[in-house]
Motif scaffolding. Structure first.
Motif, PDB file in Angstrom:
ATOM      1  N   SER A  59       0.838  -1.193   0.000  1.00 38.57           N
ATOM      2  CA  SER A  59       0.000   0.000   0.000  1.00 38.57           C
ATOM      3  C   SER A  59       0.871   1.241   0.000  1.00 38.57           C
ATOM      4  O   SER A  59       2.020   1.216   0.444  1.00 38.57           O
ATOM      5  CB  SER A  59      -0.929   0.014   1.221  1.00 38.57           C
ATOM      6  N   GLY A  60       0.316   2.321  -0.488  1.00 39.50           N
ATOM      7  CA  GLY A  60       0.980   3.620  -0.437  1.00 39.50           C
ATOM      8  C   GLY A  60      -0.044   4.687  -0.133  1.00 39.50           C
ATOM      9  O   GLY A  60      -1.156   4.660  -0.662  1.00 39.50           O
ATOM     10  N   GLU A  61       0.305   5.609   0.766  1.00 43.20           N
ATOM     11  CA  GLU A  61      -0.619   6.679   1.123  1.00 43.20           C
ATOM     12  C   GLU A  61       0.087   8.029   1.049  1.00 43.20           C
ATOM     13  O   GLU A  61       1.241   8.158   1.458  1.00 43.20           O
ATOM     14  CB  GLU A  61      -1.187   6.473   2.526  1.00 43.20           C
ATOM     15  N   GLY A  69      -5.901  11.517   3.933  1.00 41.08           N
ATOM     16  CA  GLY A  69      -4.934  11.060   2.951  1.00 41.08           C
ATOM     17  C   GLY A  69      -5.643  10.267   1.871  1.00 41.08           C
ATOM     18  O   GLY A  69      -6.838   9.962   1.972  1.00 41.08           O
ATOM     19  N   VAL A  70      -4.925   9.943   0.816  1.00 42.01           N
ATOM     20  CA  VAL A  70      -5.439   9.052  -0.213  1.00 42.01           C
ATOM     21  C   VAL A  70      -4.532   7.827  -0.263  1.00 42.01           C
ATOM     22  O   VAL A  70      -3.306   7.949  -0.276  1.00 42.01           O
ATOM     23  CB  VAL A  70      -5.526   9.741  -1.594  1.00 42.01           C
ATOM     24  N   LYS A  71      -5.134   6.650  -0.219  1.00 39.68           N
ATOM     25  CA  LYS A  71      -4.390   5.399  -0.134  1.00 39.68           C
ATOM     26  C   LYS A  71      -4.695   4.524  -1.348  1.00 39.68           C
ATOM     27  O   LYS A  71      -5.845   4.410  -1.781  1.00 39.68           O
ATOM     28  CB  LYS A  71      -4.769   4.630   1.137  1.00 39.68           C
ATOM     29  N   ALA A 110     -10.081   7.097  -0.022  1.00 35.21           N
ATOM     30  CA  ALA A 110      -9.874   8.215   0.900  1.00 35.21           C
ATOM     31  C   ALA A 110      -9.645   7.614   2.287  1.00 35.21           C
ATOM     32  O   ALA A 110     -10.311   6.657   2.679  1.00 35.21           O
ATOM     33  CB  ALA A 110     -11.084   9.135   0.909  1.00 35.21           C
ATOM     34  N   ASN A 111      -8.693   8.177   3.025  1.00 39.48           N
ATOM     35  CA  ASN A 111      -8.331   7.620   4.328  1.00 39.48           C
ATOM     36  C   ASN A 111      -8.447   8.713   5.393  1.00 39.48           C
ATOM     37  O   ASN A 111      -7.755   9.727   5.329  1.00 39.48           O
ATOM     38  CB  ASN A 111      -6.899   7.080   4.286  1.00 39.48           C
ATOM     39  N   TRP A 112      -9.349   8.494   6.359  1.00 39.13           N
ATOM     40  CA  TRP A 112      -9.583   9.459   7.427  1.00 39.13           C
ATOM     41  C   TRP A 112      -8.917   8.959   8.702  1.00 39.13           C
ATOM     42  O   TRP A 112      -9.226   7.868   9.191  1.00 39.13           O
ATOM     43  CB  TRP A 112     -11.077   9.646   7.655  1.00 39.13           C
ATOM     44  N   TYR A 121      -7.826   4.723  11.727  1.00 37.72           N
ATOM     45  CA  TYR A 121      -8.153   5.207  10.391  1.00 37.72           C
ATOM     46  C   TYR A 121      -9.343   4.454   9.815  1.00 37.72           C
ATOM     47  O   TYR A 121      -9.604   3.291  10.124  1.00 37.72           O
ATOM     48  CB  TYR A 121      -6.949   5.098   9.443  1.00 37.72           C
ATOM     49  N   LEU A 122     -10.082   5.171   8.984  1.00 37.10           N
ATOM     50  CA  LEU A 122     -11.235   4.639   8.264  1.00 37.10           C
ATOM     51  C   LEU A 122     -11.040   4.970   6.799  1.00 37.10           C
ATOM     52  O   LEU A 122     -10.866   6.140   6.443  1.00 37.10           O
ATOM     53  CB  LEU A 122     -12.519   5.278   8.791  1.00 37.10           C
TER      54      LEU A 122
END
Length: 208
Positions: A59-61, A69-71, A110-112, A121-122
Motif C-alpha cells: 500500500s501507499g498513502e 490522505g489518499v491510499k 480516501a483515508n480518514w 483510520y477509516l
C-alpha cells in the motif's frame, strides 16, 4: 507464484519512489490477511457458502493533512465461494463445488485518520480487480473463460496503527469488498463478489 512476487516487488519500488518525492508526508506498507468470501445472487438476495482464502500486498498513502490522505493498494486476493454447482455441457449438474477466484485488486481510497494520536483510520473508495485465475474443486479445471475479467466494487476498512519503532508501525485492520458487477460472463442472474478480511501489516513513513 514467482510472477506474483516479482510484480509486488516492482510495484513496491514504484510506490516507494513516488512517495519519497512527495512534498508532504507519505506512508508505505506491506500486509497479509485472512479472507472470507462469497457471492450474492441478485435473484434471491441470498449469499452462497463462504470460502476461506488469503491476501497479501502493498500500500501507499499520501497525506493531505494530519486527518486526511489518499491510499492505494495492490493486492493478490483469493476470492470465490463454497457449495456451489456447475452444469456440464450434457446438462448434468454437479453440486458441492467450491469456486476459487484469484485477483490482483487495486483499491483507491480516501483515508480518514482519527483519535487523539491519529492512530485510528477509516478508509473507503472504489476498487477494480483483475482476474488472474479461476478453477473449481471437482476436477481443478480452468474455468477462467466463464468469468468476467474484472471485478469492480467498493472497498472499505477500519484499522489502527501501533508504533513499534521510530521508523515503523504495525497495523491491524478489518477490510471489506462489495462487488457491483456480475462475476459470470453469462448467467440467469447477477452474482456479485463479497469479501471480508482481517489484515496485519507494517507501515513505514516516507517523504521529505
Amino acid at each position: 507464484m514467482k510472477k506474483i512476487l516479482t510484480a509486488i516487488l516492482i510495484l513496491s519500488g514504484i510506490y516507494t519512489t513516488a512517495l519519497a518525492q512527495a512534498p508532504n508526508n507519505g506512508e508505505f506498507g506491506i500486509n497479509v490477511g485472512l479472507n472470507t468470501s462469497s457471492v450474492q445472487y441478485s435473484g434471491t438476495g441470498e449469499n452462497s457458502d463462504y470460502k476461506v482464502g488469503v491476501n497479501f500486498g502493498i500500500s501507499g498513502e499520501y497525506y493531505f493533512s494530519d486527518r486526511w490522505g489518499v491510499k492505494a493498494k495492490v493486492i493478490y486476493d483469493q476470492k470465490g465461494w463454497g457449495n456451489g454447482f456447475i452444469q456440464l455441457e450434457d446438462g448434468t449438474e454437479i453440486d458441492g463445488v467450491n469456486y476459487h477466484l484469484n485477483y490482483f485488486t487495486v483499491p483507491i481510497m480516501a483515508n480518514w485518520h482519527f483519535g487523539r494520536k491519529r492512530n485510528w483510520y477509516l478508509d473507503f473508495g472504489p476498487y477494480v480487480g483483475f482476474l488472474a485465475s479461476a478453477n473449481e474443486s471437482s476436477n481443478s479445471a480452468d474455468i477462467k473463460p466463464l468469468f468476467t475479467s474484472t471485478d469492480v466494487g467498493i472497498a472499505f476498512g477500519l484499522g489502527v496503527k501501533v508504533p513499534v519503532s521510530r521508523t515503523a508501525s504495525m497495523c491491524f485492520e478489518c477490510e471489506g469488498h462489495g462487488g457491483l458487477n456480475n462475476v459470470f460472463k453469462d448467467s440467469d442472474g447477477t452474482f456479485q463478489n463479497i469479501r471480508s478480511s482481517f489484515n496485519v501489516g507494517l507501515l513505514f513513513p516516507i517523504g521529505k
